[in-house]
Design a protein around this motif. Structure first.
Motif, PDB file in Angstrom:
ATOM      1  N   LYS A   1      -6.383   1.242 -14.004  1.00 40.18           N
ATOM      2  CA  LYS A   1      -6.906  -0.124 -13.960  1.00 40.18           C
ATOM      3  C   LYS A   1      -8.402  -0.224 -14.263  1.00 40.18           C
ATOM      4  CE  LYS A   1      -3.114  -2.153 -12.622  1.00 40.18           C
ATOM      5  NZ  LYS A   1      -2.395  -3.072 -13.444  1.00 40.18           N
ATOM      6  N   ILE A   2      -9.094   0.917 -14.368  1.00 40.24           N
ATOM      7  CA  ILE A   2     -10.539   0.847 -14.544  1.00 40.24           C
ATOM      8  C   ILE A   2     -11.018   1.933 -15.501  1.00 40.24           C
ATOM      9  CG2 ILE A   2     -11.124   2.318 -12.579  1.00 40.24           C
ATOM     10  CD1 ILE A   2     -13.390   0.142 -12.085  1.00 40.24           C
ATOM     11  N   ASN A   3     -12.038   1.599 -16.241  1.00 40.59           N
ATOM     12  CA  ASN A   3     -12.647   2.541 -17.162  1.00 40.59           C
ATOM     13  C   ASN A   3     -13.482   3.540 -16.353  1.00 40.59           C
ATOM     14  OD1 ASN A   3     -14.419   3.800 -18.974  1.00 40.59           O
ATOM     15  ND2 ASN A   3     -14.510   2.000 -20.279  1.00 40.59           N
ATOM     16  N   PRO A   4     -13.214   4.848 -16.503  1.00 32.10           N
ATOM     17  CA  PRO A   4     -13.964   5.836 -15.716  1.00 32.10           C
ATOM     18  C   PRO A   4     -15.468   5.829 -16.003  1.00 32.10           C
ATOM     19  CG  PRO A   4     -12.552   6.924 -17.320  1.00 32.10           C
ATOM     20  CD  PRO A   4     -12.213   5.472 -17.354  1.00 32.10           C
TER      21      PRO A   4
ATOM     22  N   SER B   1      -7.883  -7.446  -7.033  1.00 25.93           N
ATOM     23  CA  SER B   1      -7.314  -8.072  -8.231  1.00 25.93           C
ATOM     24  C   SER B   1      -5.895  -8.580  -7.985  1.00 25.93           C
ATOM     25  CB  SER B   1      -7.315  -7.101  -9.411  1.00 25.93           C
ATOM     26  OG  SER B   1      -6.376  -6.073  -9.206  1.00 25.93           O
ATOM     27  N   ASN B   2      -5.230  -8.017  -6.997  1.00 30.83           N
ATOM     28  CA  ASN B   2      -3.882  -8.458  -6.653  1.00 30.83           C
ATOM     29  C   ASN B   2      -3.887  -9.410  -5.456  1.00 30.83           C
ATOM     30  OD1 ASN B   2      -1.904  -7.062  -8.464  1.00 30.83           O
ATOM     31  ND2 ASN B   2      -3.153  -5.327  -7.796  1.00 30.83           N
ATOM     32  N   LYS B   3      -5.072  -9.908  -5.134  1.00 29.53           N
ATOM     33  CA  LYS B   3      -5.245 -10.892  -4.063  1.00 29.53           C
ATOM     34  C   LYS B   3      -4.699 -10.412  -2.717  1.00 29.53           C
ATOM     35  CE  LYS B   3      -5.535 -14.618  -7.259  1.00 29.53           C
ATOM     36  NZ  LYS B   3      -4.900 -15.546  -8.074  1.00 29.53           N
ATOM     37  N   ILE B   4      -4.860  -9.124  -2.476  1.00 34.38           N
ATOM     38  CA  ILE B   4      -4.476  -8.568  -1.182  1.00 34.38           C
ATOM     39  C   ILE B   4      -5.746  -8.508  -0.347  1.00 34.38           C
ATOM     40  CG2 ILE B   4      -3.561  -6.556   0.010  1.00 34.38           C
ATOM     41  CD1 ILE B   4      -1.976  -5.969  -2.579  1.00 34.38           C
ATOM     42  N   VAL B   5      -5.799  -9.312   0.672  1.00 37.40           N
ATOM     43  CA  VAL B   5      -6.998  -9.444   1.500  1.00 37.40           C
ATOM     44  C   VAL B   5      -7.082  -8.267   2.466  1.00 37.40           C
ATOM     45  CG1 VAL B   5      -8.224 -10.910   3.135  1.00 37.40           C
ATOM     46  CG2 VAL B   5      -6.828 -11.946   1.324  1.00 37.40           C
ATOM     47  N   LEU B   6      -8.260  -7.650   2.482  1.00 39.06           N
ATOM     48  CA  LEU B   6      -8.489  -6.554   3.422  1.00 39.06           C
ATOM     49  C   LEU B   6      -8.940  -7.146   4.745  1.00 39.06           C
ATOM     50  CD1 LEU B   6     -10.426  -4.125   1.077  1.00 39.06           C
ATOM     51  CD2 LEU B   6      -8.023  -4.044   1.696  1.00 39.06           C
ATOM     52  N   ARG B   7      -8.045  -7.172   5.693  1.00 41.50           N
ATOM     53  CA  ARG B   7      -8.374  -7.708   7.022  1.00 41.50           C
ATOM     54  C   ARG B   7      -8.272  -6.604   8.038  1.00 41.50           C
ATOM     55  NH1 ARG B   7      -5.333 -13.531   7.057  1.00 41.50           N
ATOM     56  NH2 ARG B   7      -6.332 -14.281   5.175  1.00 41.50           N
TER      57      ARG B   7
ATOM     58  N   LYS C   1     -11.951   4.874  -3.025  1.00 47.14           N
ATOM     59  CA  LYS C   1     -12.211   3.623  -2.302  1.00 47.14           C
ATOM     60  C   LYS C   1     -12.564   2.494  -3.265  1.00 47.14           C
ATOM     61  CE  LYS C   1     -13.547   5.295   2.237  1.00 47.14           C
ATOM     62  NZ  LYS C   1     -14.631   5.377   3.226  1.00 47.14           N
ATOM     63  N   TYR C   2     -13.366   2.788  -4.266  1.00 45.01           N
ATOM     64  CA  TYR C   2     -13.730   1.787  -5.265  1.00 45.01           C
ATOM     65  C   TYR C   2     -12.493   1.298  -6.006  1.00 45.01           C
ATOM     66  CZ  TYR C   2     -16.120  -0.320  -9.264  1.00 45.01           C
ATOM     67  OH  TYR C   2     -16.542  -1.188 -10.227  1.00 45.01           O
ATOM     68  N   LEU C   3     -11.646   2.235  -6.433  1.00 45.73           N
ATOM     69  CA  LEU C   3     -10.428   1.883  -7.160  1.00 45.73           C
ATOM     70  C   LEU C   3      -9.465   1.074  -6.299  1.00 45.73           C
ATOM     71  CD1 LEU C   3      -9.777   5.259  -9.002  1.00 45.73           C
ATOM     72  CD2 LEU C   3     -10.534   3.104 -10.038  1.00 45.73           C
ATOM     73  N   LEU C   4      -9.274   1.503  -5.053  1.00 46.34           N
ATOM     74  CA  LEU C   4      -8.378   0.770  -4.159  1.00 46.34           C
ATOM     75  C   LEU C   4      -8.888  -0.640  -3.902  1.00 46.34           C
ATOM     76  CD1 LEU C   4      -7.250   3.386  -1.487  1.00 46.34           C
ATOM     77  CD2 LEU C   4      -5.804   2.127  -3.079  1.00 46.34           C
ATOM     78  N   TYR C   5     -10.185  -0.758  -3.663  1.00 45.48           N
ATOM     79  CA  TYR C   5     -10.750  -2.079  -3.411  1.00 45.48           C
ATOM     80  C   TYR C   5     -10.561  -2.980  -4.628  1.00 45.48           C
ATOM     81  CZ  TYR C   5     -13.925  -5.836  -2.307  1.00 45.48           C
ATOM     82  OH  TYR C   5     -14.453  -7.083  -2.083  1.00 45.48           O
TER      83      TYR C   5
ATOM     84  N   LEU D   1       0.824  -1.210   0.000  1.00 42.25           N
ATOM     85  CA  LEU D   1       0.000   0.000   0.000  1.00 42.25           C
ATOM     86  C   LEU D   1       0.857   1.258   0.000  1.00 42.25           C
ATOM     87  CD1 LEU D   1      -3.028  -0.445   2.404  1.00 42.25           C
ATOM     88  CD2 LEU D   1      -3.064   0.056  -0.025  1.00 42.25           C
ATOM     89  N   LYS D   2       1.912   1.254   0.796  1.00 43.30           N
ATOM     90  CA  LYS D   2       2.765   2.441   0.887  1.00 43.30           C
ATOM     91  C   LYS D   2       3.444   2.749  -0.441  1.00 43.30           C
ATOM     92  CE  LYS D   2       3.802   2.244   5.822  1.00 43.30           C
ATOM     93  NZ  LYS D   2       4.836   2.041   6.846  1.00 43.30           N
ATOM     94  N   ASP D   3       3.688   1.735  -1.254  1.00 46.58           N
ATOM     95  CA  ASP D   3       4.345   1.922  -2.543  1.00 46.58           C
ATOM     96  C   ASP D   3       3.375   2.278  -3.660  1.00 46.58           C
ATOM     97  OD1 ASP D   3       6.765   1.321  -1.348  1.00 46.58           O
ATOM     98  OD2 ASP D   3       6.707  -0.787  -1.929  1.00 46.58           O
TER      99      ASP D   3
END
Length: 102
Positions: free
Chosen positions: A25-28, A53-59, A44-48, A14-16
């Motif tokens: 990554k997304i069509n506006p 998509s990068n399989k980073i689980v939000l815990r 928030k939508y874009l980050l989620y 996230l920091k990077d």
């Protein structure tokens, strides 16, 4: 220990991350059609979408959530500065132009 290492990797990732990484990554027009109209909602939508998509689980790991919250704030500010008019209106054409890479 595995949870701690895994959470630390997510925090480092996230920091990077840069706003441009997630914007491309997304069509506006998808955002516009889903009734996402505020800069914070878009970020928030874009980050989620990016993290999923990068399989980073939000815990609910305290350090991860703190970093995530800061990233949302930073990206929202950058988004407003780059893609909103002084009256707060999102410039969808400018966003689409940026997203297309032109």
């Amino acid at each position: 220990m595995i949870e701690s290492t895994s959470s630390q990797k997510r925090v480092v990732h996230l920091k990077d991350l840069q706003l441009s990484d997630v914007l491309k990554k997304i069509n506006p027009y998808v955002l516009r059609s889903t009734q996402v109209f505020t800069a914070e909602q878009i970020v928030k939508y874009l980050l989620y979408a990016y993290l999923s998509s990068n399989k980073i689980v939000l815990r609910k790991h305290k350090n991860f959530l703190e970093v995530y919250s800061r990233i949302v704030n930073i990206f929202t500010q950058q988004f407003v500065e780059e893609f909103c008019s002084p009256d707060g209106k999102i410039d969808w054409n400018k966003l689409a132009h940026f997203n297309s890479g032109n």
